[in-house]
Scaffold this motif. Structure first.
Motif, PDB file in Angstrom:
ATOM      1  N   PHE A 105       0.817  -1.152   0.084  1.00 22.84           N
ATOM      2  CA  PHE A 105       0.139   0.001  -0.139  1.00 22.84           C
ATOM      3  C   PHE A 105       0.672   1.182   0.030  1.00 22.84           C
ATOM      4  O   PHE A 105       1.660   1.395   0.569  1.00 22.84           O
ATOM      5  CB  PHE A 105      -0.828  -0.159   1.262  1.00 22.84           C
ATOM      6  CG  PHE A 105      -1.806  -1.126   1.210  1.00 22.84           C
ATOM      7  CD1 PHE A 105      -3.120  -1.057   0.949  1.00 22.84           C
ATOM      8  CD2 PHE A 105      -1.738  -2.450   1.915  1.00 22.84           C
ATOM      9  CE1 PHE A 105      -4.042  -2.113   0.911  1.00 22.84           C
ATOM     10  CE2 PHE A 105      -2.371  -3.405   1.847  1.00 22.84           C
ATOM     11  CZ  PHE A 105      -3.645  -3.116   1.113  1.00 22.84           C
ATOM     12  N   ASN A 106       0.468   2.140  -0.987  1.00 23.59           N
ATOM     13  CA  ASN A 106       1.189   3.468  -0.859  1.00 23.59           C
ATOM     14  C   ASN A 106       0.459   4.518  -0.549  1.00 23.59           C
ATOM     15  O   ASN A 106      -0.678   4.428  -0.936  1.00 23.59           O
ATOM     16  CB  ASN A 106       2.128   3.533  -2.292  1.00 23.59           C
ATOM     17  CG  ASN A 106       3.298   4.321  -2.248  1.00 23.59           C
ATOM     18  OD1 ASN A 106       3.516   4.901  -1.213  1.00 23.59           O
ATOM     19  ND2 ASN A 106       3.782   4.545  -3.434  1.00 23.59           N
ATOM     20  N   ASN A 107       1.003   5.960  -0.176  1.00 23.38           N
ATOM     21  CA  ASN A 107       0.320   6.866   0.402  1.00 23.38           C
ATOM     22  C   ASN A 107      -0.110   7.970  -0.704  1.00 23.38           C
ATOM     23  O   ASN A 107       0.046   8.944  -0.593  1.00 23.38           O
ATOM     24  CB  ASN A 107       1.089   7.637   1.571  1.00 23.38           C
ATOM     25  CG  ASN A 107       2.479   7.835   1.405  1.00 23.38           C
ATOM     26  OD1 ASN A 107       3.057   7.722   0.030  1.00 23.38           O
ATOM     27  ND2 ASN A 107       3.264   8.173   2.235  1.00 23.38           N
ATOM     28  N   ASN A 108      -0.016   7.334  -2.020  1.00 28.14           N
ATOM     29  CA  ASN A 108       0.060   8.194  -3.352  1.00 28.14           C
ATOM     30  C   ASN A 108      -1.304   8.253  -4.145  1.00 28.14           C
ATOM     31  O   ASN A 108      -1.606   8.332  -5.039  1.00 28.14           O
ATOM     32  CB  ASN A 108       1.123   7.920  -4.009  1.00 28.14           C
ATOM     33  CG  ASN A 108       1.030   6.655  -4.697  1.00 28.14           C
ATOM     34  OD1 ASN A 108       0.076   5.654  -4.302  1.00 28.14           O
ATOM     35  ND2 ASN A 108       2.031   6.206  -5.536  1.00 28.14           N
ATOM     36  N   LYS A 109      -2.507   7.917  -3.277  1.00 24.80           N
ATOM     37  CA  LYS A 109      -3.724   7.938  -3.943  1.00 24.80           C
ATOM     38  C   LYS A 109      -3.940   9.254  -4.440  1.00 24.80           C
ATOM     39  O   LYS A 109      -4.818   9.340  -5.379  1.00 24.80           O
ATOM     40  CB  LYS A 109      -5.056   7.462  -2.846  1.00 24.80           C
ATOM     41  CG  LYS A 109      -6.309   7.408  -3.526  1.00 24.80           C
ATOM     42  CD  LYS A 109      -7.154   6.589  -2.609  1.00 24.80           C
ATOM     43  CE  LYS A 109      -8.695   6.494  -3.204  1.00 24.80           C
ATOM     44  NZ  LYS A 109      -9.477   6.044  -2.388  1.00 24.80           N
ATOM     45  N   ARG A 110      -3.847  10.225  -3.607  1.00 16.71           N
ATOM     46  CA  ARG A 110      -4.301  11.667  -4.046  1.00 16.71           C
ATOM     47  C   ARG A 110      -2.969  12.277  -4.333  1.00 16.71           C
ATOM     48  O   ARG A 110      -2.004  12.753  -3.712  1.00 16.71           O
ATOM     49  CB  ARG A 110      -4.783  12.393  -2.662  1.00 16.71           C
ATOM     50  CG  ARG A 110      -5.946  11.933  -2.235  1.00 16.71           C
ATOM     51  CD  ARG A 110      -6.261  12.305  -0.980  1.00 16.71           C
ATOM     52  NE  ARG A 110      -6.607  13.735  -0.692  1.00 16.71           N
ATOM     53  CZ  ARG A 110      -7.813  14.153  -1.116  1.00 16.71           C
ATOM     54  NH1 ARG A 110      -8.848  13.597  -1.425  1.00 16.71           N
ATOM     55  NH2 ARG A 110      -8.018  15.421  -0.965  1.00 16.71           N
ATOM     56  N   ILE A 111      -2.915  12.200  -5.955  1.00 17.80           N
ATOM     57  CA  ILE A 111      -1.583  12.945  -6.493  1.00 17.80           C
ATOM     58  C   ILE A 111      -1.918  13.617  -7.476  1.00 17.80           C
ATOM     59  O   ILE A 111      -2.931  13.065  -8.367  1.00 17.80           O
ATOM     60  CB  ILE A 111      -0.589  11.651  -6.742  1.00 17.80           C
ATOM     61  CG1 ILE A 111       0.803  12.181  -7.282  1.00 17.80           C
ATOM     62  CG2 ILE A 111      -1.008  10.825  -7.619  1.00 17.80           C
ATOM     63  CD1 ILE A 111       1.897  11.022  -7.167  1.00 17.80           C
ATOM     64  N   THR A 112      -1.103  14.450  -8.038  1.00 19.48           N
ATOM     65  CA  THR A 112      -1.438  15.394  -9.338  1.00 19.48           C
ATOM     66  C   THR A 112      -0.617  14.598 -10.591  1.00 19.48           C
ATOM     67  O   THR A 112       0.328  13.806 -10.310  1.00 19.48           O
ATOM     68  CB  THR A 112      -1.018  16.709  -9.117  1.00 19.48           C
ATOM     69  OG1 THR A 112       0.288  16.885  -8.985  1.00 19.48           O
ATOM     70  CG2 THR A 112      -1.647  17.223  -7.976  1.00 19.48           C
ATOM     71  N   LYS A 113      -0.765  14.959 -11.668  1.00 18.26           N
ATOM     72  CA  LYS A 113      -0.077  14.541 -12.840  1.00 18.26           C
ATOM     73  C   LYS A 113       1.431  14.958 -12.644  1.00 18.26           C
ATOM     74  O   LYS A 113       2.441  14.285 -13.169  1.00 18.26           O
ATOM     75  CB  LYS A 113      -0.586  15.221 -14.213  1.00 18.26           C
ATOM     76  CG  LYS A 113      -1.967  14.476 -14.369  1.00 18.26           C
ATOM     77  CD  LYS A 113      -2.289  15.187 -15.805  1.00 18.26           C
ATOM     78  CE  LYS A 113      -3.675  14.645 -16.265  1.00 18.26           C
ATOM     79  NZ  LYS A 113      -4.336  15.157 -17.514  1.00 18.26           N
ATOM     80  N   GLY A 114       1.704  15.986 -11.922  1.00 17.67           N
ATOM     81  CA  GLY A 114       3.098  16.602 -11.828  1.00 17.67           C
ATOM     82  C   GLY A 114       3.872  15.931 -10.635  1.00 17.67           C
ATOM     83  O   GLY A 114       4.964  16.034 -10.449  1.00 17.67           O
ATOM     84  N   GLY A 115       3.010  15.257  -9.858  1.00 15.23           N
ATOM     85  CA  GLY A 115       3.636  14.463  -8.659  1.00 15.23           C
ATOM     86  C   GLY A 115       3.382  14.967  -7.378  1.00 15.23           C
ATOM     87  O   GLY A 115       4.039  14.593  -6.305  1.00 15.23           O
TER      88      GLY A 115
END
Length: 409
Positions: A359-369
């Motif tokens: 599981f990673n904490n990157n569910k809410r991320i923009t295209k730019g990172g």
């Protein structure tokens, strides 16, 4: 040349003519001199504007009945109150610093100026324009509904909030755009310092007449201690009541969630992070990340480590201890198992990889990172805890939909 006042038209003109006559100077040297003159000119204008602004309407005295002066969790800052001003102290704001204290005097606009000796900065409040050099600062300011005050940010590509699309990117540390920062006329720049090296650019900003405040929330060793820095930021806006209300709700929810795991019989072994060129950075056993795992009912495999700061092991050492770990969280920037294998194909040997328990904490991320975890997660540790409880013990929160985290497939 007296750089403490605004240059007159004649002085600027005379200086430029003199420069042009110095033929021994290279074209590059000329550009540097002209740029220096421009910076001095802008700094002088900025200083005059700040002086004029400080003579405005007096804000009423602070109402001590609605302002909490108690800092219950954090050890990195303190606030003392008096009529029309506040004294803020920041302690040891970078890694391994000892005995370092920054003191800031916050004075209501238009109020008489108290004794200023011993303070690193004197700032009129409430502030209206600020620059944030860390995305976590954005999260705190947004939580007290003052996002519109943020005029400059560092690394716009890594910012999640869509409300900051008009904020200017002022660059990073040694590559800051000082001319742009001056043009934004910030009441304060919120900075941070990892190893002490940032003192150089901080001093350069101060030399230009820009107020700089060093923030060290990232060094706190508990999730709630980090979140309590919302009180620190609120002091600059005279919004302590709102900040205290917010923090109290977060604290109540956090402890309520923690109680769910107090009696769990089995705690899954947890692996954290990803290798980079065979170097695996792990959170210290006394870090906020280790505490989050423990409070969520997980068994952090390096909890015996006594440090707050991260430490490094090689991949083989990690595999010996965590090869059979039940859950793997925070694998860097990975969005898929394929991404992980591209980093090191030996990662598919881990049991958690084989069973898809990553599981990673990157569910809410923009295209730019830009990741919201690093922006609002610090001020919302109860939401992070809720995610981790659902990951470690799904039956305790069966209806919960992951907010910051997602399963890596």
């Amino acid at each position: 040349m007296n750089t403490g006042r605004l240059l007159s038209h004649g002085e600027v003109s005379h200086t430029i003519k003199t420069i042009k006559t110095l033929k021994v100077l290279s074209f590059t040297r000329l550009l540097k001199i002209n740029f220096f003159l421009l910076i001095l000119f802008l700094a002088s204008c900025f200083s005059e504007n700040r002086k004029a602004e400080s003579d405005g309407e007096i804000i009423p005295d602070f109402d001590s009945s609605i302002v909490s002066t108690k800092i219950s969790e954090s050890v990195g800052f303190d606030i003392e109150y008096s009529n029309n001003y506040k004294s803020l102290s920041v302690f040891n704001p970078w890694q391994k610093s000892k005995g370092v204290v920054y003191r800031y005097l916050l004075v209501n606009r238009g109020a008489p100026m108290p004794e200023t000796d011993g303070y690193d900065e004197v700032i009129r409040i409430p502030v209206k324009n600020v620059v944030c050099l860390s995305t976590t600062h954005i999260g705190f300011i947004s939580a007290i509904d003052k996002t519109e005050s943020i005029k400059g940010i560092s690394g716009s590509g890594f910012v999640y909030s869509s409300d900051l699309k008009d904020a200017r990117d002022v660059g990073y540390e040694d590559d800051l755009d000082y001319e742009l920062i001056l043009s934004l006329q910030p009441d304060v720049v919120f900075a941070y310092n990892i190893s002490g090296d940032a003192v150089k650019y901080i001093n350069k900003l101060k030399d230009l007449g820009i107020k700089v405040v060093v923030v060290g929330e990232y060094l706190e060793d508990s999730p709630l201690a980090k979140a309590e820095w919302i009180k620190f930021f609120s002091a600059f806006f005279n919004l302590e009541k709102e900040a205290c209300d917010y923090f109290n709700l977060v604290t109540e929810e956090y402890y309520s969630l923690k109680k769910l795991t107090d009696s769990v019989a089995e705690k899954p072994d947890v692996l954290v992070g990803m290798p980079w060129k065979d170097a695996w950075h792990l959170p210290g056993g006394n870090s906020y990340q280790a505490m989050l795992i423990a409070d969520a009912g997980g068994n952090y495999l390096w909890k015996e480590n006594s440090g707050r700061e991260s430490f490094i092991l090689d991949l083989e050492s990690i595999y010996k201890k965590a090869g059979k770990a039940s859950v793997w969280i925070n694998p860097g920037q990975s969005a898929s198992k394929e991404d992980m294998i591209e980093t090191d194909e030996r990662l598919n040997l881990f049991e958690s990889f084989k069973k898809g328990q990553i599981f990673n904490n990157n569910k809410r991320i923009t295209k730019g990172g830009g990741m919201d975890y690093w922006e609002s997660g610090t001020v919302n540790p109860h939401l992070v805890l809720k995610d981790l409880i659902h990951i470690f013990h799904p039956s305790l929160l069966p209806e919960h939909n992951l907010f910051y985290y997602q399963r890596i497939r």
